[in-house]
Design an enzyme around this catalytic site. Structure first.
Site, short mmCIF file in Angstrom:
data_model
loop_
_atom_site.label_atom_id
_atom_site.label_comp_id
_atom_site.label_asym_id
_atom_site.label_seq_id
_atom_site.Cartn_x
_atom_site.Cartn_y
_atom_site.Cartn_z
N GLU A 44 32.77 59.53 46.15
CA GLU A 44 31.96 58.40 45.72
C GLU A 44 30.55 58.55 46.30
OE1 GLU A 44 29.93 55.36 44.53
OE2 GLU A 44 31.91 55.77 43.68
N CYS A 54 30.99 43.19 37.87
CA CYS A 54 30.88 41.98 37.05
C CYS A 54 30.51 40.76 37.89
CB CYS A 54 32.19 41.71 36.33
SG CYS A 54 32.74 43.07 35.26
N ARG A 81 46.01 54.64 53.10
CA ARG A 81 47.08 54.97 52.16
C ARG A 81 47.09 56.46 51.82
NH1 ARG A 81 47.30 52.17 47.17
NH2 ARG A 81 49.55 52.15 47.43
N ASP A 296 34.15 53.34 32.28
CA ASP A 296 32.96 53.22 31.45
C ASP A 296 32.44 54.55 30.93
OD1 ASP A 296 33.19 50.59 32.08
OD2 ASP A 296 31.37 50.45 33.29
N TYR A 439 49.11 21.43 22.90
CA TYR A 439 48.23 20.32 22.55
C TYR A 439 48.50 19.12 23.44
CZ TYR A 439 46.89 15.90 20.50
OH TYR A 439 46.40 14.64 20.35
#
Length: 465
Positions: A44, A54, A81, A296, A439
């Site tokens: 990364e 977002c 992990r 993406d 409803y």
């Protein structure tokens, strides 16, 4: 001999990209295969892993108070992990034939090769940043990563003026306009389209335009930025179009994104018409047995039109990662496609869409009818019932649902999920009118607005048969 065989029985999975798709894939693969069977190395280039892009507008606007609330899992948690996540390390080359990637330490510049048996590409998307005079001036910000959000907040904290210009009126542009309004700025949105939210048809975008102006946002449509003007100190002072200048103490770019596939393209991997990587249903890169991609940076199948599309959303990226990780881990999973569902808001206005717009349907060669209705979020007599507009597209001959767009106040946006399910199931608008939806007066009129639109659309289909 494979590199895995050279290391014994343990295979090596290399992941490029430490956000939603990449780390979901790594985590799922680790659940299925332990460290004795599968070594996982992830790269990364930024400072953060597994974060919610977002959520950045809501952090900038003050609704989310802490940056770290947007981080789902830290690098340390991934490493705990047995995932070797190497931060601030950018992959600069993929050697497909040799089964290896070359990476560069962003801080030191040191370079090294890492071999792989299986490769996952999750490079995401990059913001569109037009080559304009002054575009790199201090005070001009894109908003794609947590680093970008922090840089913008730092600028807002030290800027004395209170004038902001947002370039672009898509999801990010609209959400950033709200964030800056919440920060007490005078906001101008410069949009090259006829109306904001090009993911809607223009008649529905017009409702968004009107509502944004009602919030005090100055909307400038049909205008293209030609230059970012700077002052004597080199900082941004205005945004120029062909016809006008708009004073700015800060500029936010919300023009959209493109798939970040330059690395993959240089490696000879297949790229689609929209610039994204092409994969099969298992999210394996087409023609490459041991390379997967998600998020993406890929194109996906539109289940309504049957065509490939680029739809950069975190929901898809996480699903892609689960599918990839399952397949890499020895299981079996597929990603069948999408219907193009999205929801957003600007202050109390909710904006939602799913399926095709009119121009999408025409591009796919479909003949269609439309129906637009006005309704309310609750029974009209119930306190705080708010108005909403629902537009529906249906195929002319068959009545198959093609798309739905909703603009309204509280209670409007998530109604689009009913339409998304109907689209996925291939329902007709006539079939939708019989849906047994919940409803009670505090939640809906006796005829839910989506069903009212379906009934009107069904009538249009019948008339044009």
């Amino acid at each position: 001999m494979s590199t895995g065989a050279a290391r014994g029985t343990r295979e090596r999975l290399v992941v490029i990209g430490g956000d939603a798709a990449g780390m979901s894939a790594a985590s799922q693969a680790r659940r299925l295969r332990g460290p004795d069977e599968l070594e996982i190395v992830a790269f990364e280039r930024g400072h953060f892993s597994s974060f919610s892009a977002c959520g950045i507008p809501y952090w900038v606007g003050g609704d989310v108070t802490e940056r770290d609330a947007l981080i789902a899992r830290t690098p340390e948690e991934h490493r705990a992990r047995d995932i070797d996540l190497r931060m601030r390390t950018e992959v600069t080359e993929i050697d497909v034939v040799g089964g290896r990637v070359r990476a560069r330490d962003v801080d030191s510049g040191a370079r090294s090769w890492t071999s792989y048996d299986k490769l996952v590409i999750g490079t995401g998307a990059r913001p569109i940043r037009p080559e304009l005079p002054g575009i790199d001036a201090p005070g001009v910000h894109g908003v794609q990563t947590l680093d970008d959000g922090q840089a913008l907040l730092d600028t807002l904290a030290r800027t004395r003026g209170r004038r902001a210009v947002v370039v672009g009126a898509g999801y990010i542009g609209v959400e950033m306009a709200e964030a800056l309004i919440n920060r007490g700025y005078e906001v101008t949105v410069v949009n090259r389209g006829r109306e904001p939210m090009s993911t809607l048809d223009p008649d529905m975008g017009r409702l968004v335009h009107k509502a944004m102006e009602g919030l005090g946002i100055t909307m400038v449509d049909d205008a293209e930025v030609t230059e970012v003007l700077t002052g004597d100190d080199g900082r941004v002072r205005a945004v120029a179009t062909r016809d006008a200048e708009f004073p700015a103490d800060v500029v936010v770019l919300g023009i959209g994104v493109r798939p970040e596939t330059r690395l993959a393209e240089a490696a000879g991997l297949p790229i689609g018409a929209h610039g994204g990587l092409l994969t099969d249903l298992a999210m394996r890169v087409r023609g490459h047995e041991n390379i997967w991609a998600g998020g993406d940076c890929v194109e996906v199948l539109d289940l309504v039109s049957g065509q490939e599309r680029h739809i950069p959303l975190g929901t898809h990226a996480n699903k892609h990662g689960q599918v990839v990780g399952t397949n890499v881990g020895g299981g079996y999973a597929t990603f069948p496609g999408v219907v193009g569902t999205a929801v957003s808001k600007v202050c109390d206005l909710e904006i939602a869409r799913t399926g095709l717009r009119e121009k999408d349907a025409r591009r796919a060669g479909l003949r269609f009818v439309t129906a637009t209705i006005e309704s309310t979020s609750r029974a009209g007599y119930y306190p705080d019932a708010s108005p909403m507009t629902v537009k529906m597209l249906a195929e002319r001959r068959t009545g198959r649902l093609l798309g739905v767009q909703i603009v309204g106040r509280e209670g409007a946006g998530k109604r689009v999920d009913v339409a998304a399910v109907a689209l996925t199931a291939g329902m007709t608008v006539e079939q939708m009118t019989a849906l047994d939806l919940g409803y009670a007066p505090p939640f809906s009129p006796v005829w839910d607005p989506v069903l009212v639109a379906a009934r009107k659309a069904a009538g249009e289909v019948e008339r044009q048969r």
